[in-house]
Scaffold this active site. Structure first.
Site, PDB file in Angstrom:
ATOM      1  N   LYS A 121       0.820  -1.221   0.000  1.00 40.96           N
ATOM      2  CA  LYS A 121       0.000   0.000   0.000  1.00 40.96           C
ATOM      3  C   LYS A 121       0.848   1.263   0.000  1.00 40.96           C
ATOM      4  CE  LYS A 121      -4.275  -2.024   1.445  1.00 40.96           C
ATOM      5  NZ  LYS A 121      -3.851  -3.408   1.655  1.00 40.96           N
TER       6      LYS A 121
HETATM    7  C1  LIG Z   1      -4.443  -4.466   1.044  1.00 40.55           C
HETATM    8  C2  LIG Z   1      -3.706  -5.759   0.948  1.00 40.55           C
HETATM    9  C3  LIG Z   1      -4.090  -6.764   0.043  1.00 40.55           C
HETATM   10  C4  LIG Z   1      -5.327  -6.655  -0.822  1.00 40.55           C
HETATM   11  O1  LIG Z   1      -5.213  -5.665  -1.807  1.00 40.55           O
HETATM   12  P1  LIG Z   1      -6.509  -5.137  -2.571  1.00 40.55           P
HETATM   13  O2  LIG Z   1      -6.044  -3.973  -3.357  1.00 40.55           O
HETATM   14  O3  LIG Z   1      -7.489  -4.757  -1.495  1.00 40.55           O
HETATM   15  O4  LIG Z   1      -7.028  -6.258  -3.414  1.00 40.55           O
HETATM   16  C5  LIG Z   1      -3.317  -7.910  -0.034  1.00 40.55           C
HETATM   17  N1  LIG Z   1      -2.240  -8.086   0.763  1.00 40.55           N
HETATM   18  C6  LIG Z   1      -1.835  -7.144   1.637  1.00 40.55           C
HETATM   19  C7  LIG Z   1      -0.657  -7.416   2.490  1.00 40.55           C
HETATM   20  C8  LIG Z   1      -2.545  -5.945   1.771  1.00 40.55           C
HETATM   21  O5  LIG Z   1      -2.155  -5.018   2.653  1.00 40.55           O
END
Ligand SMILES: *Cc1c(COP(=O)(O)O)cnc(C)c1O
Length: 484
Positions: A123
């Site tokens: 993120k």
């Molecule tokens: C947010 C997240 C996801 C999922 O991503 P999306 O964009 O919501 O599909 C997967 N793995 C981790 C570690 C995350 O923080």
């Protein structure tokens, strides 16, 4: 580039008009009017670029209301080795079987490292840019913003590390008291910046989300205290993520005639939706594999055409908690494209069927046949036992300790390998964030990256509040960024 809503609203807004907004006024999600196509000559030129330069090129196609020099400077400031720990920003590493003794055999399987930013989850890739974009745009407008969010872990810390110390922005992040992993709590609560406010709610994640919704629904309060969000439906986050699909492709291939596959650990469909956008732009992606955990809303759709959201009672708490979703908030964007950008049909599915019956069924719809053929999607799911097994196998076979979400990805990727096309699995977090499950799988804790020694022992700044809307409102009123 002008933006429209998946439910039809189209008033010619540009990027900065929608940057600080959430949903479109009609309840839909913003998308560009068209996807710019990247031709062969452009792809070839982009191959040689640094990540920051590549980000500038991709973003320029979608942003025409920030002067080019400013946008370039924002990209240079965001995607630096100092922040992401590596000159390539998102280095690819090939998984090599040390047990077979044989030469590397096709198909190549790679891990694309997206998790070396400040909070050790993917993120950061988008959120770090968002922090700089928000500061830039608020400064230009002479405005301030108070970001209110709910997190069960990765989103909240990524938002806080992106916004810390930024002019004109404050963050109020609610999280369920005592429920995040010890490492995640330490990451968030050890931030001492004056504009970052951690609120531990005496309740579960749903309570946090309900409070955020209730505060945002009070339009008078929202206006008076200039409340905004940074949730995963934000278009700026999505477009920032498009860049690493290009960067991964360039590292795995030598010429533009080659194709690749990506497997994406998925929850709210934000990450893989960026892959879909990259593919629509012409990046030679042969297949996008959606990997879910036990919360398999998306896997069910891609297998059957039925999209069925779950109640909170049917949402499993798993060892890949960032994928524990009951509905996939970005999914409407893909369905809009799948239906040939028919806003009336999209509105019908999401505003009528889903709201009244909790599901819709595209199995018999002619468009559903295109999911695999035209749009290249495939899917699979993983369980706690699969996760443990995959973590053990990756350690023994490749000497790689992978996190639980990435393990879901690798497990599902192996079900979709081709003899000729390389597979890139996106690494969405580092294992240290979910150490408990790594110890369960391997009997030893994962490595701790430099700079994170002893963060559990640092002083903490967190306000514990009851699961009460008024209590949260009062806290915001007392601590928000003043009007300019
Ligand atoms: C947010 C997240 C996801 C999922 O991503 P999306 O964009 O919501 O599909 C997967 N793995 C981790 C570690 C995350 O923080």
């Amino acid at each position: 580039m002008e933006y429209l809503s998946t439910r039809g609203h189209d008033s010619g807004q540009h990027f900065c008009d929608i940057l600080l907004e959430g949903l479109a006024p009609d309840g839909g999600l913003y998308l560009p009017r068209t996807y710019p196509r990247v031709d062969d000559a452009t792809l070839t030129r982009w191959r040689g670029l640094s990540y920051a330069e590549l980000a500038f090129e991709v973003l320029s196609l979608y942003i025409d209301d920030i002067p080019a020099d400013d946008l370039r400077a924002l990209c240079e400031r965001t995607y630096t080795p100092a922040v992401f720990g590596n000159p390539r920003i998102v280095p690819l590493r090939r998984l090599l079987d040390r047990t077979s003794g044989a030469a590397a055999s096709a198909p190549a399987v790679y891990i694309e490292a997206l998790s070396n930013g400040p909070t050790l989850a993917f993120k950061d890739m988008a959120m770090q840019l968002l922090g700089n974009l928000f500061e830039y745009e608020l400064g230009r407008r002479g405005e301030t913003l108070n970001i209110l969010g709910a997190t069960s872990g990765d989103t909240g810390s990524a938002a806080e590390y992106a916004m810390r110390g930024k002019r004109g922005v404050a963050v109020f992040m609610t999280s369920p008291h005592g429920r995040m992993s010890p490492f995640q709590q330490a990451q968030m609560f050890s931030l001492m910046d004056a504009n970052i406010h951690n609120i531990a709610i005496q309740g579960v994640f749903d309570d946090c989300q309900d409070i955020v919704k209730a505060v945002s629904a009070d339009l008078d309060f929202k206006r008076r205290y200039r409340i905004g969000t940074v949730n995963s439906i934000n278009w700026a986050r999505l477009v920032a993520q498009v860049v690493y699909y290009f960067a991964g492709y360039f590292q795995a291939t030598e010429s533009n005639t080659q194709k690749v596959r990506f497997t994406v650990p998925s929850g709210n469909f934000g990450n893989v939706c960026a892959g879909h956008v990259a593919r629509m732009m012409g990046l030679p992606i042969d297949m996008l594999v959606v990997a879910t955990n036990e919360n398999d809303v998306l896997d069910e759709f891609f297998r059957t055409g039925v999209y069925r959201v779950r109640g909170s009672a049917d949402t499993h708490e798993t060892s890949s908690p960032s994928m524990d979703i009951s509905k996939a908030s970005n999914f409407e964007r893909f369905v809009f494209d799948l239906l040939g950008r028919d806003a009336a049909q999209t509105r019908h599915l999401f505003d009528d069927s889903l709201r009244t019956t909790g599901r819709f069924d595209l199995q018999a719809h002619p468009a559903f046949a295109g999911v695999a053929e035209r749009f290249g999607f495939a899917s699979g799911r993983s369980t706690h036992a699969d996760r443990l097994e995959t973590i053990r196998d990756a350690d023994a076979r490749y000497g790689e300790v992978i996190d639980t979400h990435t393990a879901d990805g690798l497990k599902v990727a192996r079900e979709h390998l081709s003899a000729t096309v390389p597979m890139i699995v996106l690494e969405t977090a580092l294992p240290i964030k979910f150490a408990g499950t790594i110890i369960e799988a391997l009997g030893r804790p994962p490595a701790r990256p430099a700079g994170f020694e002893g963060i559990e022992d640092r002083p903490r700044r967190v306000q514990v509040l009851p699961a009460d809307v008024q209590a949260v409102k009062s806290f915001i009123a007392a601590h928000c960024q003043p009007q300019p």
